[in-house]
Write an enzyme that holds these catalytic residues in place. Structure first.
Site, PDB file in Angstrom:
ATOM      1  N   GLU A  36      74.417  61.580 -25.640  1.00 12.84           N
ATOM      2  CA  GLU A  36      75.656  62.348 -25.449  1.00 12.84           C
ATOM      3  C   GLU A  36      76.610  61.671 -24.474  1.00 12.84           C
ATOM      4  O   GLU A  36      77.145  62.296 -23.564  1.00 12.84           O
ATOM      5  CB  GLU A  36      75.323  63.768 -24.970  1.00 12.84           C
ATOM      6  CG  GLU A  36      74.464  64.526 -25.965  1.00 12.84           C
ATOM      7  CD  GLU A  36      74.250  65.991 -25.608  1.00 12.84           C
ATOM      8  OE1 GLU A  36      74.182  66.802 -26.527  1.00 12.84           O
ATOM      9  OE2 GLU A  36      74.128  66.304 -24.418  1.00 12.84           O
ATOM     10  N   ASP A  92      67.395  71.043 -30.341  1.00 10.33           N
ATOM     11  CA  ASP A  92      68.060  71.308 -29.071  1.00 10.33           C
ATOM     12  C   ASP A  92      67.963  72.777 -28.654  1.00 10.33           C
ATOM     13  O   ASP A  92      68.967  73.491 -28.714  1.00 10.33           O
ATOM     14  CB  ASP A  92      69.543  70.894 -29.209  1.00 10.33           C
ATOM     15  CG  ASP A  92      70.221  70.732 -27.873  1.00 10.33           C
ATOM     16  OD1 ASP A  92      69.568  70.972 -26.858  1.00 10.33           O
ATOM     17  OD2 ASP A  92      71.412  70.347 -27.867  1.00 10.33           O
ATOM     18  N   GLU A 148      71.540  79.204 -23.227  1.00 10.13           N
ATOM     19  CA  GLU A 148      72.659  78.554 -23.903  1.00 10.13           C
ATOM     20  C   GLU A 148      72.754  78.975 -25.362  1.00 10.13           C
ATOM     21  O   GLU A 148      73.842  79.242 -25.870  1.00 10.13           O
ATOM     22  CB  GLU A 148      72.494  77.022 -23.803  1.00 10.13           C
ATOM     23  CG  GLU A 148      73.550  76.267 -24.576  1.00 10.13           C
ATOM     24  CD  GLU A 148      73.430  74.756 -24.429  1.00 10.13           C
ATOM     25  OE1 GLU A 148      72.498  74.282 -23.751  1.00 10.13           O
ATOM     26  OE2 GLU A 148      74.279  74.045 -24.998  1.00 10.13           O
TER      27      GLU A 148
END
Ligand code: BDP
Length: 722
Positions: free
Chosen positions: A309, A383, A411
């Site tokens: 990322e 993820d 998240e």
């Protein structure tokens, strides 16, 4: 006139009571220590524990003494009588390391204790009954002290007691994704608890309470900054600040670690390169490690997110992950530090299937890492989704120590708004069989090092805490911090029992309250999966902030950042074909797993759309078609949230008003958001299935366009600059 009716002194007492009444704002977490409400039990304990003798004066034993003084004093409703010799009914605490008295007892259970283990035993010494909390080391004695308090807090009745307890894993870490500007990446509970601008001068009481909470559940390491690290963290100014925190944490047996940026030699050291094989770079890291240990002699080590990322890494210089990790390992080795190298990577070229990437990148380096390097792997191959199969690297790298990474912060699980108890998610993965070494080779055995015989082993949890008064935003999110610690200590603990302990310690020991609340918690993750991503769906949330549903998103720069890449809905069906007919991600698992998962008819339905693209009219085990089953799940999820609201409403009289009301309101928001997920996803997927909602279901109150038009530019957790 009134004064005559109510004398001034009584009014004053009432006023003082109001002012000093402890608000149940959640700050005390599971360490509330209110007086034991059951009179028989109270009486029993009061007799058994009349004196406290902590034999030793090390900082860690002082922490134990403080905690027991406060805890036992509160629970027993009277100040503890401190002594320094044996009396009738004394709680004696100490370690072989620092107490001659304990060493001389020559306790027969002592050889069964590891470095951090403890023993709690009732003994009669010199004719005096007492309760001994003993360990080889001071930190073991601290853990034993917390355990004793837990026994009282959860109202366990014990007469004679012998308890031997050792942690199953060496590294039990809490990782913060906290930035230097105090924003928290994926944080939903306020700003970072670490006030960098006030350090090192000002030690916030929260740091101490944070360390107490961690020690109480056995957490022994903390990474204080974001994996998307700022190289400034390694500057002298910040190292001095980190050292001040480490001084607090050390007293509770917690080591401090830092996330480091791989390009720090360029940014801080003004070198031209960060190539891990360049002699100047090697020398820079070596000198930096020496400097870190000058400030923090027991520093734990570095955590690294590299070539992922946008973060720099060894691949920028055509070097491998092993080259990068080993170079840092060499720098830390003289000081006993370790490198935790994250396997959450995916290459810059968009792959056929992102879930295969980490395995493809790391497997070739199995066995090539230095002894002080451990590879940290997320629980699933994508993820932190609400449900993922276990990561195939577990069992796939038998010659390398692997650590588990769970995400406590929600998240992808409704932020801090949804009531989700994550322990069942964790044990689902820990109990999964990798078959790496025959049946029974569970993920837990990989991460506790027993399968590969690695001394270096452990788990990490991405913290869900911030400076909200109650630490975690949602009062129930505290349970995830708590349960994570308990599972890192012992991954085979029953999640139901952990929930029960947490409820008793954090809320109330009332048996009806405990039973009902536990029921809400135990089902909550299953329910969330139903209304967000049932049957193996994944990664269909909003872009960037990851708030709410957005299965239609297809505009992000990389194909594999877009939800449409993952669900692949079309007129034929829905799901990602990962069998040999598709990306063959299944080939990364053992043959025993492949055999069952390869065929949609035998693949467990909870992973069906993870591994298969399935026709809309595929017959499910229930007899429903896939489309009907999908609808059923989304609706059942919403109904279950409504059920939870009812259970909670019925608990009102059993719980304090402040937290009752918080949870009540959050459950209302959760219901609205569950409806939003259900409607948005079914309306959207219905454009492919071309099938209507089964009759009898409540109809969406908006059309698809409405859901697609929603925007949330300031949804929390996106961090900003660090
Ligand atoms: C993703 C998060 C991102 C993290 C990344 C990681 O969206 O903010 O930086 O994980 O684990 O899920 O590195």
């Amino acid at each position: 006139m009134h004064m005559r009716k109510y004398p001034f002194s009584i009014l004053l007492i009432c006023l003082l009571q109001v002012l000093t009444a402890k608000a149940e704002d959640g700050y005390r977490l599971w360490l509330r220590y209110d007086k034991i409400s059951n009179p028989t039990l109270l009486n029993h304990y009061q007799k058994m524990m009349q004196h406290l003798w902590v034999d030793g004066n090390s900082p860690i034993l002082q922490s134990a003494q403080k905690e027991l003084t406060m805890g036992l004093g509160g629970l027993l409703g009277k100040p503890m009588n401190q002594v320094n010799s044996i009396q009738n009914n004394t709680v004696i605490v100490g370690s072989v390391e620092s107490s001659k008295f304990i060493a001389n007892l020559q306790l027969s259970e002592m050889p069964r204790l590891g470095k951090e283990g403890y023993l709690i035993v009732s003994l009669t010494i010199e004719g005096k009954p007492c309760l001994v909390v003993a360990a080889k080391t001071d930190v073991g004695a601290l853990y034993g002290s917390f355990k004793l308090l837990q026994e009282l807090q959860t109202h366990q009745y014990f007469g004679k007691m012998v308890m031997v307890n050792n942690p199953a894993m060496q590294l039990r870490m809490l990782d913060h994704w906290d930035n230097l500007n105090r924003t928290v990446e994926r944080g939903y509970a306020g700003f970072s608890i670490f006030k960098w601008h006030l350090l090192p001068g000002y030690i916030d009481q929260r740091y101490i309470d944070y360390a107490r909470a961690n020690a109480s559940i056995g957490i022994n390491g903390t990474v204080v900054n974001n994996v998307n690290a700022n190289s400034l963290m390694l500057s002298k100014d910040y190292l001095i600040k980190v050292a001040a925190l480490a001084n607090v944490f050390r007293k509770y047996g917690i080591k401090t670690y830092l996330s480091v940026k791989f390009s720090s030699p360029i940014e801080l050291g003004k070198l031209k390169t960060a190539d891990p094989l360049d002699p100047a770079v090697i020398a820079w890291w070596k000198q930096k490690a020496d400097e870190v240990y000058k400030y923090i002699p027991d520093f734990g080590g570095f955590v690294v997110k590299a070539n992922s990322e946008g973060q720099p890494g060894p691949q920028n210089y055509q070097r491998s992950h092993a080259d990068g990790a080993n170079m840092l390992g060499d720098a830390l080795a003289p000081h006993g530090g370790i490198v935790i190298w994250r396997a959450f990577v995916y290459s810059n070229e968009t792959p056929i299937d992102r879930t295969k990437q980490a395995y493809l990148e790391f497997k070739p380096f199995d066995g090539q890492f230095k002894p002080n390097v451990i590879v940290q792997v997320k629980n699933g191959p994508l993820d932190f989704q609400p449900r993922e199969p276990f990561h195939p690297l577990f069992g796939g790298m038998p010659k390398t120590p692997l650590m588990m990474e769970f995400q406590l912060t929600q998240e992808y699980l409704g932020h801090a708004t949804h009531l989700v108890y994550e322990a069942p998610l964790m044990t689902e993965v820990l109990d999964a069989d990798t078959y790496a070494n025959g049946a029974g080779s569970t993920v837990a055995k990989v991460v506790n090092g027993s399968l590969g015989k690695f001394d270096l082993n452990g788990m990490a949890g991405v913290a869900n805490i911030g400076d909200d008064r109650n630490w975690t935003g949602h009062p129930f999110a505290q349970a995830n911090w708590y349960a994570y610690g308990r599972l890192a200590w012992n991954p085979s603990q029953n999640t139901d029992r952990i929930a029960e302990d947490w409820i008793k310690m954090s809320w109330s020991t009332d048996s009806q309250f405990v039973a009902k609340t536990k029921q809400m918690m135990m089902d909550s993750r299953k329910v969330l999966v139903q209304y967000m991503t049932p049957l193996g769906l994944h990664h269909i949330m909003g872009d960037g902030h990851h708030y709410g549903p957005s299965p239609w998103s297809d505009r992000l720069g990389r194909a594999d950042w877009n939800p449409v890449y993952y669900h692949r809905a079309d007129s034929a069906g829905i799901g990602f074909e990962r069998s040999s007919k598709g990306s063959n991600a299944l080939e990364q698992y053992a043959p025993e797993i492949r055999k069952i998962y390869e065929d949609p008819k035998t693949c467990p339905e909870q992973y069906l759309l993870w591994f298969h693209h399935v026709a809309w009219n595929f017959k499910m085990k229930s007899g429903k078609t896939l489309w009907e089953e999908l609808c059923y799940n989304y609706y059942a999820g919403v109904e279950a949230v409504r059920q939870t609201q009812k259970i909670w409403a019925a608990q009102k009289s059993l719980v304090d008003e402040e937290r009752f009301e918080q949870v009540r309101q959050l459950l209302l928001v959760q219901e609205q958001e569950a409806i939003w997920w259900r409607n948005a996803c079914l309306l959207y997927f219905g454009t492919f299935s071309k099938m209507p909602l089964p009759v009898g279901y409540e109809q969406p109150d908006h059309d698809l366009k409405y859901y697609q038009s929603l925007r949330f530019p300031f949804a929390p957790g996106n961090g900003g600059s660090n």
